[in-house]
Design an enzyme around this catalytic site. Structure first.
Site, PDB file in Angstrom:
ATOM      1  N   ARG A 212      10.991  -1.540  11.165  1.00 10.82           N
ATOM      2  CA  ARG A 212       9.891  -1.118  12.028  1.00 10.82           C
ATOM      3  C   ARG A 212       9.730  -2.122  13.168  1.00 10.82           C
ATOM      4  O   ARG A 212       9.857  -3.325  12.945  1.00 10.82           O
ATOM      5  CB  ARG A 212       8.593  -1.091  11.204  1.00 10.82           C
ATOM      6  CG  ARG A 212       8.038   0.291  11.016  1.00 10.82           C
ATOM      7  CD  ARG A 212       6.970   0.346   9.955  1.00 10.82           C
ATOM      8  NE  ARG A 212       5.756  -0.394  10.259  1.00 10.82           N
ATOM      9  CZ  ARG A 212       4.696  -0.425   9.450  1.00 10.82           C
ATOM     10  NH1 ARG A 212       4.727   0.243   8.309  1.00 10.82           N
ATOM     11  NH2 ARG A 212       3.627  -1.107   9.764  1.00 10.82           N
TER      12      ARG A 212
ATOM     13  N   LYS B 130       0.840  -1.216   0.000  1.00 18.89           N
ATOM     14  CA  LYS B 130       0.000   0.000   0.000  1.00 18.89           C
ATOM     15  C   LYS B 130       0.874   1.266   0.000  1.00 18.89           C
ATOM     16  O   LYS B 130       0.691   2.151  -0.836  1.00 18.89           O
ATOM     17  CB  LYS B 130      -0.936   0.024   1.217  1.00 18.89           C
ATOM     18  CG  LYS B 130      -1.883  -1.168   1.287  1.00 18.89           C
ATOM     19  CD  LYS B 130      -2.819  -1.079   2.468  1.00 18.89           C
ATOM     20  CE  LYS B 130      -2.148  -1.129   3.824  1.00 18.89           C
ATOM     21  NZ  LYS B 130      -1.450  -2.398   4.123  1.00 18.89           N
TER      22      LYS B 130
ATOM     23  N   ARG C 103      -0.563  -9.239  12.968  1.00 24.40           N
ATOM     24  CA  ARG C 103      -1.217  -8.172  12.184  1.00 24.40           C
ATOM     25  C   ARG C 103      -2.010  -8.751  11.018  1.00 24.40           C
ATOM     26  O   ARG C 103      -3.087  -8.254  10.685  1.00 24.40           O
ATOM     27  CB  ARG C 103      -0.157  -7.174  11.666  1.00 24.40           C
ATOM     28  CG  ARG C 103       0.373  -6.249  12.764  1.00 24.40           C
ATOM     29  CD  ARG C 103       1.709  -5.629  12.402  1.00 24.40           C
ATOM     30  NE  ARG C 103       1.687  -4.898  11.161  1.00 24.40           N
ATOM     31  CZ  ARG C 103       2.745  -4.702  10.378  1.00 24.40           C
ATOM     32  NH1 ARG C 103       3.921  -5.207  10.714  1.00 24.40           N
ATOM     33  NH2 ARG C 103       2.634  -4.002   9.281  1.00 24.40           N
TER      34      ARG C 103
ATOM     35  N   ARG D 246      11.417  -5.503   5.173  1.00 29.23           N
ATOM     36  CA  ARG D 246      11.284  -4.069   4.886  1.00 29.23           C
ATOM     37  C   ARG D 246      12.256  -3.241   5.733  1.00 29.23           C
ATOM     38  O   ARG D 246      12.473  -3.516   6.902  1.00 29.23           O
ATOM     39  CB  ARG D 246       9.846  -3.624   5.195  1.00 29.23           C
ATOM     40  CG  ARG D 246       9.690  -2.116   5.195  1.00 29.23           C
ATOM     41  CD  ARG D 246       8.257  -1.674   5.279  1.00 29.23           C
ATOM     42  NE  ARG D 246       7.472  -2.428   6.234  1.00 29.23           N
ATOM     43  CZ  ARG D 246       6.148  -2.437   6.250  1.00 29.23           C
ATOM     44  NH1 ARG D 246       5.473  -1.763   5.352  1.00 29.23           N
ATOM     45  NH2 ARG D 246       5.513  -3.141   7.152  1.00 29.23           N
TER      46      ARG D 246
ATOM     47  N   ARG E 184     -10.291   0.450   8.437  1.00 27.82           N
ATOM     48  CA  ARG E 184      -9.824  -0.890   8.749  1.00 27.82           C
ATOM     49  C   ARG E 184     -10.880  -1.705   9.481  1.00 27.82           C
ATOM     50  O   ARG E 184     -10.642  -2.863   9.817  1.00 27.82           O
ATOM     51  CB  ARG E 184      -8.608  -0.788   9.672  1.00 27.82           C
ATOM     52  CG  ARG E 184      -7.286  -0.939   8.965  1.00 27.82           C
ATOM     53  CD  ARG E 184      -6.228  -0.682   9.998  1.00 27.82           C
ATOM     54  NE  ARG E 184      -5.056  -1.446   9.784  1.00 27.82           N
ATOM     55  CZ  ARG E 184      -3.964  -0.959   9.173  1.00 27.82           C
ATOM     56  NH1 ARG E 184      -3.941   0.246   8.682  1.00 27.82           N
ATOM     57  NH2 ARG E 184      -2.906  -1.708   9.057  1.00 27.82           N
TER      58      ARG E 184
HETATM   59  P1  AP5 Z   1       4.770  -1.589   1.857  1.00 28.86           P
HETATM   60  O1  AP5 Z   1       4.395  -0.799   0.656  1.00 28.86           O
HETATM   61  O2  AP5 Z   1       5.525  -0.919   2.939  1.00 28.86           O
HETATM   62  O3  AP5 Z   1       3.495  -2.374   2.420  1.00 28.86           O
HETATM   63  P2  AP5 Z   1       2.169  -1.846   3.129  1.00 28.86           P
HETATM   64  O4  AP5 Z   1       1.008  -2.519   2.501  1.00 28.86           O
HETATM   65  O5  AP5 Z   1       2.155  -0.356   3.186  1.00 28.86           O
HETATM   66  O6  AP5 Z   1       2.408  -2.508   4.538  1.00 28.86           O
HETATM   67  P3  AP5 Z   1       2.284  -1.974   6.016  1.00 28.86           P
HETATM   68  O7  AP5 Z   1       2.918  -3.057   6.853  1.00 28.86           O
HETATM   69  O8  AP5 Z   1       2.841  -0.595   6.174  1.00 28.86           O
HETATM   70  O9  AP5 Z   1       0.773  -1.985   6.219  1.00 28.86           O
HETATM   71  P4  AP5 Z   1       0.009  -1.995   7.516  1.00 28.86           P
HETATM   72  O10 AP5 Z   1      -1.360  -1.812   7.035  1.00 28.86           O
HETATM   73  O11 AP5 Z   1       0.213  -3.154   8.404  1.00 28.86           O
HETATM   74  O12 AP5 Z   1       0.693  -0.806   8.340  1.00 28.86           O
HETATM   75  P5  AP5 Z   1       0.198   0.627   8.761  1.00 28.86           P
HETATM   76  O13 AP5 Z   1       1.360   1.496   8.823  1.00 28.86           O
HETATM   77  O14 AP5 Z   1      -0.987   1.039   7.970  1.00 28.86           O
HETATM   78  O15 AP5 Z   1       5.618  -2.867   1.330  1.00 28.86           O
HETATM   79  C1  AP5 Z   1       6.144  -3.824   2.232  1.00 28.86           C
HETATM   80  C2  AP5 Z   1       7.533  -4.270   1.743  1.00 28.86           C
HETATM   81  O16 AP5 Z   1       7.408  -4.998   0.519  1.00 28.86           O
HETATM   82  C3  AP5 Z   1       8.487  -3.106   1.446  1.00 28.86           C
HETATM   83  O17 AP5 Z   1       9.774  -3.461   1.849  1.00 28.86           O
HETATM   84  C4  AP5 Z   1       8.425  -2.941  -0.093  1.00 28.86           C
HETATM   85  O18 AP5 Z   1       9.652  -2.459  -0.628  1.00 28.86           O
HETATM   86  C5  AP5 Z   1       8.128  -4.368  -0.557  1.00 28.86           C
HETATM   87  N1  AP5 Z   1       7.235  -4.409  -1.722  1.00 28.86           N
HETATM   88  C6  AP5 Z   1       6.117  -3.661  -1.936  1.00 28.86           C
HETATM   89  N2  AP5 Z   1       5.529  -4.004  -3.107  1.00 28.86           N
HETATM   90  C7  AP5 Z   1       6.275  -5.015  -3.630  1.00 28.86           C
HETATM   91  C8  AP5 Z   1       6.165  -5.792  -4.837  1.00 28.86           C
HETATM   92  N3  AP5 Z   1       5.181  -5.597  -5.715  1.00 28.86           N
HETATM   93  N4  AP5 Z   1       7.106  -6.737  -5.060  1.00 28.86           N
HETATM   94  C9  AP5 Z   1       8.133  -6.928  -4.171  1.00 28.86           C
HETATM   95  N5  AP5 Z   1       8.288  -6.220  -3.019  1.00 28.86           N
HETATM   96  C10 AP5 Z   1       7.364  -5.276  -2.749  1.00 28.86           C
HETATM   97  O19 AP5 Z   1      -0.352   0.337  10.242  1.00 28.86           O
HETATM   98  C11 AP5 Z   1       0.509   0.030  11.307  1.00 28.86           C
HETATM   99  C12 AP5 Z   1      -0.281  -0.084  12.595  1.00 28.86           C
HETATM  100  O20 AP5 Z   1      -0.915   1.186  12.876  1.00 28.86           O
HETATM  101  C13 AP5 Z   1      -1.443  -1.091  12.600  1.00 28.86           C
HETATM  102  O21 AP5 Z   1      -1.002  -2.389  12.929  1.00 28.86           O
HETATM  103  C14 AP5 Z   1      -2.366  -0.480  13.677  1.00 28.86           C
HETATM  104  O22 AP5 Z   1      -1.894  -0.773  14.962  1.00 28.86           O
HETATM  105  C15 AP5 Z   1      -2.209   1.012  13.447  1.00 28.86           C
HETATM  106  N6  AP5 Z   1      -3.225   1.541  12.504  1.00 28.86           N
HETATM  107  C16 AP5 Z   1      -2.983   2.135  11.294  1.00 28.86           C
HETATM  108  N7  AP5 Z   1      -4.145   2.496  10.705  1.00 28.86           N
HETATM  109  C17 AP5 Z   1      -5.138   2.134  11.571  1.00 28.86           C
HETATM  110  C18 AP5 Z   1      -6.552   2.226  11.524  1.00 28.86           C
HETATM  111  N8  AP5 Z   1      -7.201   2.759  10.455  1.00 28.86           N
HETATM  112  N9  AP5 Z   1      -7.263   1.757  12.576  1.00 28.86           N
HETATM  113  C19 AP5 Z   1      -6.641   1.219  13.649  1.00 28.86           C
HETATM  114  N10 AP5 Z   1      -5.305   1.087  13.749  1.00 28.86           N
HETATM  115  C20 AP5 Z   1      -4.550   1.534  12.720  1.00 28.86           C
END
Ligand code: AP5
Ligand code: ZN
Length: 215
Positions: free
Chosen positions: A160, A13, A171, A127, A88
Site C-alpha cells: 500500500r 483490524k 499515521r 504488509r 476515528r
Molecule cells: P492488518 O490486519 O492489515 O492491520 P490493520 O489494523 O487493518 O491496519 P491498517 O493499516 O489497514 O489500519 P489503518 O487503520 O491505518 O488503515 P485504514 O485502511 O483503516 O495487519 C497489518 C499487517 O500485520 C498485515 O500484513 C498482517 O498480515 C499482519 N498481522 C496482523 N495481525 C498479526 C498478528 N497477530 N501477528 C503477526 N502479524 C500480524 O485507513 C487508511 C487511511 O484511510 C487512513 O490513514 C485515513 O487517511 C483514511 N481513513 C480510513 N478510515 C477513516 C475514518 N474513519 N476517518 C478519516 N479517515 C479515514
C-alpha cells in the site's frame, strides 16, 4: 452483533475482521477499504480522500460520516455489522451514536486491539495486499506460499502506498492524537473489550470471538 474494531495502523483490524464477520455473519464495513475502492474507480470521493491518505492524514469528518451513515441503512446491516477503522474521532463517534439512536440500535462491543508501536511499524511496512482479491499477507508473519503471489487467486501482491515507513509513523501519531481518546470514550460507556494483539493471528482471533460470545 453491532461492533467496532479499534486499534492503531497495523494492529490487525483487517486481519481479525475476516474471522469475526464469518463467525457472526455480519457485513465488514472498512472505511479505509471504501476509500481505496473509490480511488481505484477514480470517483470524486476517491480523488478527495487520496490527498489525505497519501499523507497519512485523516479524511475530513464530513466526507466520512455521511458515507458510513448511508452504508448502515443498507439491508444487510439490519442484524448487525462490524465497523473497521470508523469512528476515528470523537466527532465521528458522536455522529455514529446519533445515527444508531435514530434507527433504535446500539453498539454491543468496541474491540480495542493493543500492539506496541515498534511492532506496528514492522507489520505495516511488511504488509502485502493482493491487487485482485484484496487478501492481506505479511513478508515475515503471514507469508504467501510463493513470494509476491496471492495464495487465494494467484494475483500479484503489492504494498500500500501509505505503508512507506515515514507515512506509517505519521499515521500512528495521528492515531494517538485523534483516535486514542475513543478508548476512554467507550470505556466510560462500558462496552470496550481490550485484546492483546501481539499474539499470533489465530490466537488473537480466538480470544476476540470468545469475548464477543460471552455477552
Ligand atoms: P492488518 O490486519 O492489515 O492491520 P490493520 O489494523 O487493518 O491496519 P491498517 O493499516 O489497514 O489500519 P489503518 O487503520 O491505518 O488503515 P485504514 O485502511 O483503516 O495487519 C497489518 C499487517 O500485520 C498485515 O500484513 C498482517 O498480515 C499482519 N498481522 C496482523 N495481525 C498479526 C498478528 N497477530 N501477528 C503477526 N502479524 C500480524 O485507513 C487508511 C487511511 O484511510 C487512513 O490513514 C485515513 O487517511 C483514511 N481513513 C480510513 N478510515 C477513516 C475514518 N474513519 N476517518 C478519516 N479517515 C479515514
Ligand atoms: Zn488474491
Amino acid at each position: 452483533m453491532r461492533a467496532i474494531l479499534l486499534g492503531p495502523p497495523g494492529a490487525g483490524k483487517g486481519t481479525q475482521a475476516e474471522t469475526i464477520v464469518k463467525e457472526f455473519s455480519i457485513p465488514h464495513i472498512s472505511t479505509g477499504d471504501i476509500f481505496r475502492q473509490n480511488i481505484k474507480e477514480g470517483t470524486v470521493l476517491g480523488k478527495k480522500a487520496k490527498e489525505y491518505m497519501d499523507q497519512g492524514l485523516l479524511v475530513p469528518d464530513e466526507l466520512t460520516v455521511e458515507l458510513v451513515k448511508d452504508r448502515l441503512l443498507k439491508d444487510d446491516c439490519e442484524n448487525g455489522f462490524l465497523l473497521d477503522g470508523f469512528p476515528r474521532t470523537i466527532f465521528q463517534a458522536d455522529a455514529l451514536e446519533s445515527a444508531l439512536e435514530s434507527m433504535n440500535q446500539k453498539l454491543d462491543y468496541v474491540i480495542n486491539i493493543i500492539v506496541k508501536k515498534e511492532l506496528l511499524v514492522e507489520r505495516a511496512v511488511g504488509r502485502r495486499i493482493c491487487k485482485d482479491c484484496g487478501q492481506t499477507f505479511h513478508i515475515s508473519f503471514n507469508k504467501p506460499s510463493k513470494e509476491g503471489i496471492c495464495d487465494n487467486c494467484g494475483g500479484e501482491l503489492l504494498q500500500r502506498k501509505d505503508d512507506a515507513e515515514e507515512t506509517v509513523t505519521k499515521r500512528i501519531n495521528v492515531y494517538q492524537e485523534q483516535t486514542e481518546p475513543l478508548i476512554d470514550y467507550y470505556t466510560k460507556k462500558g462496552i470496550i473489550v481490550n485484546i492483546d494483539g501481539e499474539k499470533p493471528i489465530a490466537e488473537v482471533g480466538k480470544e476476540i470471538v470468545a469475548k464477543m460470545r460471552n455477552k
